[in-house]
Design an enzyme around this catalytic site. Structure first.
Site, short mmCIF file in Angstrom:
data_model
loop_
_atom_site.label_atom_id
_atom_site.label_comp_id
_atom_site.label_asym_id
_atom_site.label_seq_id
_atom_site.Cartn_x
_atom_site.Cartn_y
_atom_site.Cartn_z
N ASN A 85 -2.68 8.43 5.01
CA ASN A 85 -1.41 7.73 5.16
C ASN A 85 -1.27 7.34 6.62
O ASN A 85 -0.22 7.01 6.94
CB ASN A 85 -0.24 8.56 4.66
N HIS A 139 -6.38 -5.64 -2.48
CA HIS A 139 -7.11 -5.90 -0.80
C HIS A 139 -7.40 -7.11 -0.46
O HIS A 139 -8.16 -7.33 0.35
CB HIS A 139 -8.52 -4.89 -1.04
N ARG A 156 0.82 -1.24 -0.13
CA ARG A 156 0.04 0.10 -0.07
C ARG A 156 0.80 1.27 -0.03
O ARG A 156 0.51 2.27 -0.51
CB ARG A 156 -0.95 -0.11 1.43
#
Length: 328
Positions: free
Chosen positions: A97, A195, A65
């Site tokens: 983030n 995901h 990610r």
């Protein structure tokens, strides 16, 4: 102002920001870029990554990610790794983030490479290599990473908020954001498959459970039985509980994510949005039946493509000594 309204207000700027940053300068990226200047670089990065993933395999998801979040803001230039300063809030402190982790793995790999070849290998390349190695170490696909990226010197939190696809994005917004980075609709649905590993905080999706339109309702696009399961784990206002993004196999890189989405059990609105486009829906349905038979190969190809977005090469940017700081 709500996050949805803030996103809408800045959405058009995604395209403008991309135009300002210029078209990706990919011609200087190549396999084995450090073959002469630091031949052991990739091996050092791989061994360092293995030391961490062997002990904590769940780090693979946030490292993957992190690479995605880096490339979508100013291109793959390592800007997500920079710390905030007294006069500037950096990307890593932007709301999208705050849940990133694994910076210590990047720092360890950088430190090990610096000892062997000081001032040669960029943090941007190390991040790209670590993401690939971490995924492959949990039985995910392996892809060849062209290197030669240079490190950026600018990191702005607001740009992360503008450029990173939010969990509440619809299919039109997602397609536009990916297109602005030179990524196709297929890249969108394939990269969303990342995901299949990882976790999410309840706060990223509880509005779908308790207050979807501001009237105390539930998102009608979500499987009602799944809503019941999630409500048992996530109470209104819960900001600490975490939920598996791919229940039952969140530690395994496989095609089960598409099975979940096809059943309307994607955690985010951006997951279920993949059913709202002919091409993305077709891909979801295909892999929900085939158990992701060609997903690994597709994911590898899209990762190589994403890794070339907005890169700095040649004399642009620089080589940071420490990934969290601009060289003095």
């Amino acid at each position: 102002m709500s996050s949805q309204k803030l996103f809408s207000a800045f959405f058009l700027q995604v395209i403008l920001a991309t135009l300002v940053l210029g078209v990706a300068n990919v011609q200087c990226l190549k396999l084995g870029f450090y073959k002469k200047t630091c031949p052991a670089a990739e091996d050092i990065v791989r061994k360092t990554t293995a030391q961490y993933i062997s002990k904590a395999p769940t780090l693979a998801a946030p490292l993957l990610r992190m690479h995605f979040h880096d490339c979508f803001v100013r291109g793959c230039d390592g800007s997500v790794l920079l710390n905030s300063t007294k006069n500037n809030q950096a990307e890593k402190d932007a709301i999208p983030n705050l849940s990133l982790r694994g910076y210590h793995v990047i720092d360890a790999a950088k430190s090990a490479v610096e000892k062997k070849c000081p001032g040669v290998v960029s943090c941007a390349d190390i991040l790209a290599l670590v993401a690939r190695d971490a995924v492959s170490m949990i039985n995910g696909p392996y892809w060849k990473v062209p290197t030669g990226r240079r490190d950026g010197k600018v990191s702005v939190a607001l740009e992360a908020l503008i450029n990173l696809p939010p969990p509440f994005a619809n299919i039109t917004q997602l397609k536009s954001m990916f297109h602005s980075k030179g990524l196709s609709v297929k890249d969108l649905v394939v990269l969303s498959g990342g995901h299949t590993i990882g976790i999410s905080h309840c706060s990223s999706f509880t509005n779908r459970l308790y207050n979807f339109t501001g009237k105390g309702d539930t998102d009608p696009s979500m499987d009602p039985n799944y809503v019941i399961q999630l409500k048992k784990k996530c109470r209104p206002g819960d900001v600490t509980t975490i939920v598996e993004m791919d229940p039952g196999s969140f530690k395994t890189f496989d095609g089960d994510y598409y099975t979940m989405v096809a059943k309307r059990r994607g955690l985010f609105q951006s997951d279920v949005a993949l059913l709202d486009d002919v091409q993305t829906r077709k891909y979801v349905k295909l892999h929900s039946f085939s158990h992701g038979k060609s997903f690994g190969k597709d994911f590898a190809a899209s990762m190589v493509k994403m890794g070339k977005v907005g890169v700095l090469t040649g004399k642009a940017g620089g080589i940071r000594k420490y990934c969290a700081f601009v060289n003095k």
